[in-house]
Scaffold this active site. Sequence first.
Site, mmCIF file in Angstrom:
data_model
loop_
_atom_site.group_PDB
_atom_site.id
_atom_site.type_symbol
_atom_site.label_atom_id
_atom_site.label_comp_id
_atom_site.label_asym_id
_atom_site.label_seq_id
_atom_site.Cartn_x
_atom_site.Cartn_y
_atom_site.Cartn_z
ATOM 1 N N PRO A 9 -5.827 -2.794 -1.146
ATOM 2 C CA PRO A 9 -5.790 -2.138 -2.451
ATOM 3 C C PRO A 9 -4.521 -2.403 -3.260
ATOM 4 O O PRO A 9 -3.409 -2.359 -2.713
ATOM 5 C CB PRO A 9 -5.871 -0.644 -2.105
ATOM 6 C CG PRO A 9 -6.531 -0.600 -0.777
ATOM 7 C CD PRO A 9 -6.161 -1.864 -0.067
ATOM 8 N N ASN A 10 -4.727 -2.692 -4.527
ATOM 9 C CA ASN A 10 -3.666 -2.834 -5.542
ATOM 10 C C ASN A 10 -2.878 -4.135 -5.453
ATOM 11 O O ASN A 10 -2.034 -4.388 -6.309
ATOM 12 C CB ASN A 10 -2.702 -1.630 -5.505
ATOM 13 C CG ASN A 10 -3.420 -0.328 -5.791
ATOM 14 O OD1 ASN A 10 -4.089 -0.229 -6.818
ATOM 15 N ND2 ASN A 10 -3.328 0.625 -4.902
ATOM 16 N N ARG A 17 2.164 -4.182 -11.204
ATOM 17 C CA ARG A 17 2.607 -2.940 -10.548
ATOM 18 C C ARG A 17 4.070 -3.072 -10.091
ATOM 19 O O ARG A 17 4.466 -4.070 -9.485
ATOM 20 C CB ARG A 17 1.702 -2.600 -9.352
ATOM 21 C CG ARG A 17 1.909 -3.500 -8.154
ATOM 22 C CD ARG A 17 0.964 -3.231 -7.004
ATOM 23 N NE ARG A 17 1.174 -1.974 -6.332
ATOM 24 C CZ ARG A 17 1.009 -1.810 -5.007
ATOM 25 N NH1 ARG A 17 0.646 -2.828 -4.232
ATOM 26 N NH2 ARG A 17 1.187 -0.643 -4.447
ATOM 27 N N TYR A 22 7.793 -5.297 -6.141
ATOM 28 C CA TYR A 22 6.903 -6.369 -5.667
ATOM 29 C C TYR A 22 7.132 -7.709 -6.367
ATOM 30 O O TYR A 22 6.512 -8.704 -5.995
ATOM 31 C CB TYR A 22 5.440 -5.942 -5.826
ATOM 32 C CG TYR A 22 5.109 -4.705 -5.024
ATOM 33 C CD1 TYR A 22 5.113 -4.743 -3.633
ATOM 34 C CD2 TYR A 22 4.819 -3.489 -5.657
ATOM 35 C CE1 TYR A 22 4.832 -3.614 -2.885
ATOM 36 C CE2 TYR A 22 4.528 -2.347 -4.918
ATOM 37 C CZ TYR A 22 4.540 -2.418 -3.535
ATOM 38 O OH TYR A 22 4.263 -1.290 -2.792
ATOM 39 N N ASN A 74 -2.365 -7.924 4.641
ATOM 40 C CA ASN A 74 -1.536 -6.913 3.990
ATOM 41 C C ASN A 74 -2.491 -5.792 3.585
ATOM 42 O O ASN A 74 -3.186 -5.910 2.572
ATOM 43 C CB ASN A 74 -0.828 -7.482 2.758
ATOM 44 C CG ASN A 74 0.091 -6.456 2.124
ATOM 45 O OD1 ASN A 74 -0.020 -5.256 2.411
ATOM 46 N ND2 ASN A 74 0.993 -6.901 1.267
ATOM 47 N N ALA A 77 -1.682 0.316 1.003
ATOM 48 C CA ALA A 77 -1.472 1.701 1.451
ATOM 49 C C ALA A 77 -2.372 2.082 2.626
ATOM 50 O O ALA A 77 -2.066 3.031 3.366
ATOM 51 C CB ALA A 77 -1.690 2.658 0.284
ATOM 52 N N GLU A 98 0.324 -8.593 10.564
ATOM 53 C CA GLU A 98 0.413 -7.673 9.419
ATOM 54 C C GLU A 98 1.620 -8.063 8.576
ATOM 55 O O GLU A 98 2.678 -8.386 9.107
ATOM 56 C CB GLU A 98 0.571 -6.236 9.926
ATOM 57 C CG GLU A 98 0.737 -5.222 8.793
ATOM 58 C CD GLU A 98 0.671 -3.796 9.296
ATOM 59 O OE1 GLU A 98 -0.310 -3.449 9.991
ATOM 60 O OE2 GLU A 98 1.608 -3.031 9.021
ATOM 61 N N HIS A 100 3.952 -7.118 4.914
ATOM 62 C CA HIS A 100 4.259 -6.300 3.739
ATOM 63 C C HIS A 100 5.300 -7.025 2.900
ATOM 64 O O HIS A 100 6.282 -7.551 3.440
ATOM 65 C CB HIS A 100 4.779 -4.921 4.146
ATOM 66 C CG HIS A 100 3.746 -4.175 4.912
ATOM 67 N ND1 HIS A 100 2.639 -3.632 4.314
ATOM 68 C CD2 HIS A 100 3.621 -3.946 6.234
ATOM 69 C CE1 HIS A 100 1.875 -3.094 5.245
ATOM 70 N NE2 HIS A 100 2.448 -3.272 6.417
ATOM 71 N N ARG A 107 11.713 2.563 2.182
ATOM 72 C CA ARG A 107 11.019 3.305 1.123
ATOM 73 C C ARG A 107 10.613 4.707 1.626
ATOM 74 O O ARG A 107 11.206 5.214 2.567
ATOM 75 C CB ARG A 107 9.832 2.471 0.638
ATOM 76 C CG ARG A 107 10.295 1.108 0.076
ATOM 77 C CD ARG A 107 9.146 0.261 -0.415
ATOM 78 N NE ARG A 107 8.464 0.905 -1.538
ATOM 79 C CZ ARG A 107 7.227 0.577 -1.952
ATOM 80 N NH1 ARG A 107 6.557 -0.372 -1.326
ATOM 81 N NH2 ARG A 107 6.693 1.200 -2.977
HETATM 82 C C1 DQA Z 1 2.737 -2.943 0.706
HETATM 83 C C2 DQA Z 1 3.478 -1.654 1.098
HETATM 84 C C3 DQA Z 1 2.535 -0.450 1.048
HETATM 85 O O1 DQA Z 1 3.246 0.727 1.391
HETATM 86 C C4 DQA Z 1 1.960 -0.297 -0.341
HETATM 87 O O2 DQA Z 1 1.058 0.788 -0.369
HETATM 88 C C5 DQA Z 1 1.350 -1.548 -0.857
HETATM 89 C C6 DQA Z 1 2.055 -2.798 -0.644
HETATM 90 C C7 DQA Z 1 3.689 -4.141 0.647
HETATM 91 O O3 DQA Z 1 3.183 -5.264 0.653
HETATM 92 O O4 DQA Z 1 4.914 -3.985 0.555
HETATM 93 O O5 DQA Z 1 0.326 -1.519 -1.516
HETATM 94 O O6 DQA Z 1 1.760 -3.219 1.701
#
Ligand code: DQA
Length: 147
Positions: A9-10, A17, A22, A74, A77, A98, A100, A107
């Site tokens: 997501p996102n 964002r 990011y 990735n 959230a 995994e 990020h 954070r």
């Molecule tokens: C993320 C970190 C997560 O906490 C966040 O919700 C994201 C992006 C990262 O790539 O840093 O959507 O996975």
Amino acid sequence: MSILIMNGPNLNFLGIREPGIYGQENYGGLCEQIEKKAGELGIDVDIYQSNHEGDLIDRIQAAYSDGTEGIIINPGALTHYSYALRDALSSISIPKIEIHISNVHQREEFRHTSVTAPVCNGQIVGFGLFGYDMALEAMQKMVEKNK
Ligand code: DQA
């Protein structure tokens, strides 16, 4: 070698964002970067993004029988609370990494927990989009070692 890159997501909102966290690069730019690195390494990649937990689970289940040899994910959230995604990942035995973009440990407290990392072989955190290149290199080594 056939590797699945998954973004939750996102992550399609990269560049829009929170650019302070990011970065300025957009999702298309990330996909180009991944394709380029995969080309250099001689890896076939399928890049998949969804904002929906069930769609991500369906794609992981499809990876069980479509010849995918490793998953780089990735989960966004969902990392922090999706037991369903964790169960899907632990259902298949191919290597999983995994990743990020941000350093989640610097954070908010809720980002310090990953329910998905324990069912992955490794985790790459906090190196920005370069982390995807690192993950591809690590995945290639892992898959070759397992052969
Ligand atoms: C993320 C970190 C997560 O906490 C966040 O919700 C994201 C992006 C990262 O790539 O840093 O959507 O996975």
